[in-house]
Design a protein around this motif. Sequence first.
Motif, PDB file in Angstrom:
ATOM      1  N   ALA A  39      39.346  38.715  26.408  1.00 16.82           N
ATOM      2  CA  ALA A  39      37.994  38.788  25.859  1.00 16.82           C
ATOM      3  C   ALA A  39      37.019  39.267  26.934  1.00 16.82           C
ATOM      4  O   ALA A  39      36.132  40.063  26.659  1.00 16.82           O
ATOM      5  N   MET A  40      37.227  38.787  28.153  1.00 21.69           N
ATOM      6  CA  MET A  40      36.354  39.173  29.255  1.00 21.69           C
ATOM      7  C   MET A  40      37.079  38.877  30.567  1.00 21.69           C
ATOM      8  O   MET A  40      37.841  37.924  30.660  1.00 21.69           O
ATOM      9  N   SER A  41      36.830  39.719  31.545  1.00 14.65           N
ATOM     10  CA  SER A  41      37.356  39.446  32.888  1.00 14.65           C
ATOM     11  C   SER A  41      36.340  39.946  33.898  1.00 14.65           C
ATOM     12  O   SER A  41      35.578  40.871  33.624  1.00 14.65           O
ATOM     13  N   TYR A  42      36.326  39.292  35.039  1.00 14.60           N
ATOM     14  CA  TYR A  42      35.442  39.717  36.108  1.00 14.60           C
ATOM     15  C   TYR A  42      36.033  39.262  37.430  1.00 14.60           C
ATOM     16  O   TYR A  42      36.837  38.330  37.485  1.00 14.60           O
ATOM     17  N   ALA A  43      35.657  39.968  38.478  1.00 15.96           N
ATOM     18  CA  ALA A  43      36.214  39.701  39.799  1.00 15.96           C
ATOM     19  C   ALA A  43      35.101  39.623  40.826  1.00 15.96           C
ATOM     20  O   ALA A  43      34.060  40.276  40.702  1.00 15.96           O
ATOM     21  N   LYS A  44      35.355  38.819  41.851  1.00 15.65           N
ATOM     22  CA  LYS A  44      34.461  38.737  43.002  1.00 15.65           C
ATOM     23  C   LYS A  44      35.341  38.431  44.206  1.00 15.65           C
ATOM     24  O   LYS A  44      36.006  37.396  44.239  1.00 15.65           O
ATOM     25  N   GLY A  45      35.369  39.347  45.152  1.00 13.99           N
ATOM     26  CA  GLY A  45      36.226  39.156  46.319  1.00 13.99           C
ATOM     27  C   GLY A  45      37.679  39.114  45.901  1.00 13.99           C
ATOM     28  O   GLY A  45      38.162  39.992  45.195  1.00 13.99           O
ATOM     29  N   ASN A  46      38.368  38.068  46.317  1.00 13.22           N
ATOM     30  CA  ASN A  46      39.789  37.944  45.990  1.00 13.22           C
ATOM     31  C   ASN A  46      40.039  37.004  44.803  1.00 13.22           C
ATOM     32  O   ASN A  46      41.131  36.474  44.649  1.00 13.22           O
ATOM     33  N   PHE A  68      41.805  30.482  26.161  1.00 14.17           N
ATOM     34  CA  PHE A  68      42.084  29.893  27.464  1.00 14.17           C
ATOM     35  C   PHE A  68      41.379  30.699  28.540  1.00 14.17           C
ATOM     36  O   PHE A  68      40.938  31.811  28.314  1.00 14.17           O
ATOM     37  N   MET A  69      41.268  30.085  29.711  1.00  7.58           N
ATOM     38  CA  MET A  69      40.690  30.752  30.881  1.00  7.58           C
ATOM     39  C   MET A  69      41.652  30.610  32.039  1.00  7.58           C
ATOM     40  O   MET A  69      42.273  29.563  32.206  1.00  7.58           O
ATOM     41  N   SER A  70      41.764  31.670  32.822  1.00  8.48           N
ATOM     42  CA  SER A  70      42.571  31.633  34.043  1.00  8.48           C
ATOM     43  C   SER A  70      41.707  32.078  35.214  1.00  8.48           C
ATOM     44  O   SER A  70      40.977  33.064  35.115  1.00  8.48           O
ATOM     45  N   PHE A  71      41.807  31.332  36.277  1.00 12.49           N
ATOM     46  CA  PHE A  71      41.143  31.669  37.525  1.00 12.49           C
ATOM     47  C   PHE A  71      42.246  32.057  38.507  1.00 12.49           C
ATOM     48  O   PHE A  71      43.094  31.231  38.846  1.00 12.49           O
ATOM     49  N   LEU A  72      42.264  33.314  38.917  1.00 10.11           N
ATOM     50  CA  LEU A  72      43.319  33.827  39.784  1.00 10.11           C
ATOM     51  C   LEU A  72      42.806  33.994  41.204  1.00 10.11           C
ATOM     52  O   LEU A  72      41.689  34.461  41.415  1.00 10.11           O
ATOM     53  N   LEU A  73      43.628  33.648  42.173  1.00  7.95           N
ATOM     54  CA  LEU A  73      43.330  33.855  43.586  1.00  7.95           C
ATOM     55  C   LEU A  73      44.393  34.796  44.132  1.00  7.95           C
ATOM     56  O   LEU A  73      45.595  34.537  43.975  1.00  7.95           O
TER      57      LEU A  73
END
Length: 108
Positions: free
Chosen positions: A44-51, A72-77
């Motif tokens: 639905a939406m994704s965004y990135a900041k740094g890593n 659901f939401m996933s926070f990826l590092l």
Amino acid sequence: MNIYHPDRFRMQLPPQRCSYNLKVAKEIEEIIMKEAPDRNMRIAMSYAKGNQVVVEAIMSWIEEGALKETPFMSFLLLDKDGLIIRERRHITMQNWPVAKKMKERLGI
């Protein structure tokens, strides 16, 4: 699953107070694919900041002839090579495909 760092990856399910490595993540994926082979994820939406990357998505699948969906939401590092080293997935386990089998495997 070659987008994940083979040694450093951790899947975290904060609402379930659960964390596990890539080996277990692959086992869980096999359980889901066996029981919900028609599973589909729509971003639905994704965004990135740094890593770090955040993904908001909807998973859908057919269960007992009925279409099921859950957000659901996933926070990826990511590490310096772009491999995922941590995923914090916020899901409602009651609405996840084959949740009972996942809970059994994870001991939660």
